[in-house]
Design an enzyme around this catalytic site. Structure first.
Site, PDB file in Angstrom:
ATOM      1  N   HIS A  95       7.420  53.976  34.903  1.00 42.27           N
ATOM      2  CA  HIS A  95       7.075  52.729  34.208  1.00 42.27           C
ATOM      3  C   HIS A  95       5.654  52.309  34.607  1.00 42.27           C
ATOM      4  O   HIS A  95       5.231  52.519  35.752  1.00 42.27           O
ATOM      5  CB  HIS A  95       8.076  51.624  34.560  1.00 42.27           C
ATOM      6  CG  HIS A  95       7.895  50.406  33.698  1.00 42.27           C
ATOM      7  ND1 HIS A  95       6.913  49.471  33.954  1.00 42.27           N
ATOM      8  CD2 HIS A  95       8.521  50.014  32.572  1.00 42.27           C
ATOM      9  CE1 HIS A  95       6.960  48.546  33.004  1.00 42.27           C
ATOM     10  NE2 HIS A  95       7.928  48.846  32.153  1.00 42.27           N
ATOM     11  N   GLU A 165       4.829  53.146  26.096  1.00 42.49           N
ATOM     12  CA  GLU A 165       4.513  51.729  26.313  1.00 42.49           C
ATOM     13  C   GLU A 165       3.020  51.607  26.603  1.00 42.49           C
ATOM     14  O   GLU A 165       2.594  51.828  27.746  1.00 42.49           O
ATOM     15  CB  GLU A 165       5.277  51.173  27.523  1.00 42.49           C
ATOM     16  CG  GLU A 165       6.764  51.124  27.373  1.00 42.49           C
ATOM     17  CD  GLU A 165       7.381  50.104  28.338  1.00 42.49           C
ATOM     18  OE1 GLU A 165       7.955  49.129  27.847  1.00 42.49           O
ATOM     19  OE2 GLU A 165       7.257  50.266  29.561  1.00 42.49           O
TER      20      GLU A 165
HETATM   21  P1  13P Z   1       7.470  43.128  27.540  1.00 42.74           P
HETATM   22  O1  13P Z   1       8.517  43.394  26.503  1.00 42.74           O
HETATM   23  O2  13P Z   1       7.742  41.901  28.356  1.00 42.74           O
HETATM   24  O3  13P Z   1       6.074  43.182  26.989  1.00 42.74           O
HETATM   25  O4  13P Z   1       7.585  44.325  28.607  1.00 42.74           O
HETATM   26  C1  13P Z   1       7.600  45.616  28.129  1.00 42.74           C
HETATM   27  C2  13P Z   1       8.046  46.515  29.218  1.00 42.74           C
HETATM   28  O5  13P Z   1       7.319  46.802  30.149  1.00 42.74           O
HETATM   29  C3  13P Z   1       9.420  47.041  29.144  1.00 42.74           C
HETATM   30  O6  13P Z   1       9.618  48.067  30.062  1.00 42.74           O
END
Ligand code: 13P
Length: 250
Positions: A95, A165
Site C-alpha cells: 500500500h 492507487e
Molecule cells: P481514500 O479512499 O481515502 O482516498 O483512500 C484510498 C486508499 O488508500 C485505500 O487503500
C-alpha cells in the site's frame, strides 16, 4: 467474477467498540448487496476478534500489511501464518502508505510470493506519486509490477489482485478519470503478461483513490476495473452504504 469492494479502514477507528459498530453496519450493507464481494481490512489489533465473531459468509477479511518472514525477531510484525490462523483470506501488499514508510519494491516481491505460498490472496498495490506529460508514471508502475510479480509462479499469477492507487488521488477530493484508469488497466495487464505469461490476462484489477458514491459506478463501467479499494468512504457507514447502493448490480 464478482465485483470486489475492499473497505480499508487504515488506522481507524480509535476504539474496538466503534470498530464493532462499523462492522455491524458493514454487515447489513453486505447483506443487501449480494452481487458484490465485500472485503474488510481492519487494523490488525481488531482483525482476529472481528473475524472470530463473524458467522456469516458475505464478508471476507484482509490484513493491511504482513511480514514476509515466517517468524522470529521482528518486533511489531504480523506474520502471514498468524493472518491465516485468524481465518483471514486476503492481505494488502505495498500500500502507498507502507511504501511511504519505507517498504521497497523488493519487499513487495517477497510479500506477494510469500502470501501465495501461505495460501492467502495478495492485493498488490501499485501507483505513481505524480503524473508527467512524458508518461514516466507508466515506467514507475512497470517497475513496481515487475518487482511484485518477480517471484510469482506463472500458474499462480491470476490469483494476485492488483490494486492501482495513484498516490496523488489517495486522500484527495477527486478520483482519477475512468478514461485514464482504462488506459492504465490495459498497461497493467500487458506488463503482467510480459512478466508472467498468458495467465496475466486474468489478473483482476481494482481502482483506489478517493473512490466514493459519486464516482464508483462510472469507474466500474468505464475504467476497465473489477472493483474498488476504498479508504475514507468505507470508514463511515452512511457513505459506504451509499457507495454500494450506487454500484447497484455492478
Ligand atoms: P481514500 O479512499 O481515502 O482516498 O483512500 C484510498 C486508499 O488508500 C485505500 O487503500
Amino acid at each position: 467474477m464478482k465485483t470486489i469492494v475492499i473497505a480499508n479502514w487504515k488506522m481507524n477507528p480509535a476504539t474496538f467498540r466503534e470498530a464493532r459498530k462499523l462492522f455491524e453496519a458493514t454487515k447489513k450493507i453486505a447483506d443487501s448487496a449480494k452481487s458484490i464481494a465485500i472485503v474488510v481490512a481492519p487494523p490488525a489489533l481488531y482483525m482476529r476478534e472481528l473475524r472470530g465473531a463473524y458467522m456469516g459468509a458475505r464478508i471476507s477479511f484482509a490484513a493491511q500489511n504482513a511480514c514476509f518472514e515466517l517468524g522470529g525477531a521482528h518486533t511489531g510484525g504480523v506474520s502471514l501464518a498468524q493472518i491465516k490462523d485468524a481465518r483471514v483470506q486476503y492481505v494488502l501488499v505495498g500500500h502507498a502508505e507502507r511504501r511511504a514508510a519505507g517498504e521497497t519494491n523488493e519487499d513487495t516481491g517477497k510479500k506477494v510470493a510469500a502470501a501465495l505460498a501461505a495460501g492467502l490472496v495478495p492485493i498488490f498495490c501499485v501507483g505513481e506519486t505524480k503524473r508527467s506529460g512524458s508518461g514516466e508514471h507508466f515506467l514507475f508502475v512497470k517497475d513496481q509490477l515487475r518487482a511484485g510479480f518477480a517471484s510469482v509462479p506463472p500458474a499462480k499469477a491470476s490469483r494476485v489482485i492488483v490494486a492501482y492507487e495513484p498516490v496523488w488521488a489517495i486522500g484527495s477530493d477527486a478520483a482519477m478519470s475512468p478514461r485514464d484508469m482504462h488506459e492504465m488497466a490495459i498497461f497493467i495487464r500487458k506488463t503482467v503478461v510480459e512478466v508472467c505469461g498468458e495467465s496475466g490476462h486474468k489478473v483482476q484489477i481494482l481502482y483506489g483513490g478517493a473512490a466514493d458514491e459519486t464516482n464508483a459506478a462510472d469507474m466500474l463501467r468505464d475504467g476497465d476495473v473489477r472493483g474498488l479499494l476504498v479508504g475514507r468512504a468505507s470508514q463511515d457507514a452512511g457513505r459506504f452504504a451509499a457507495l454500494i447502493r450506487a454500484l447497484g448490480d455492478a
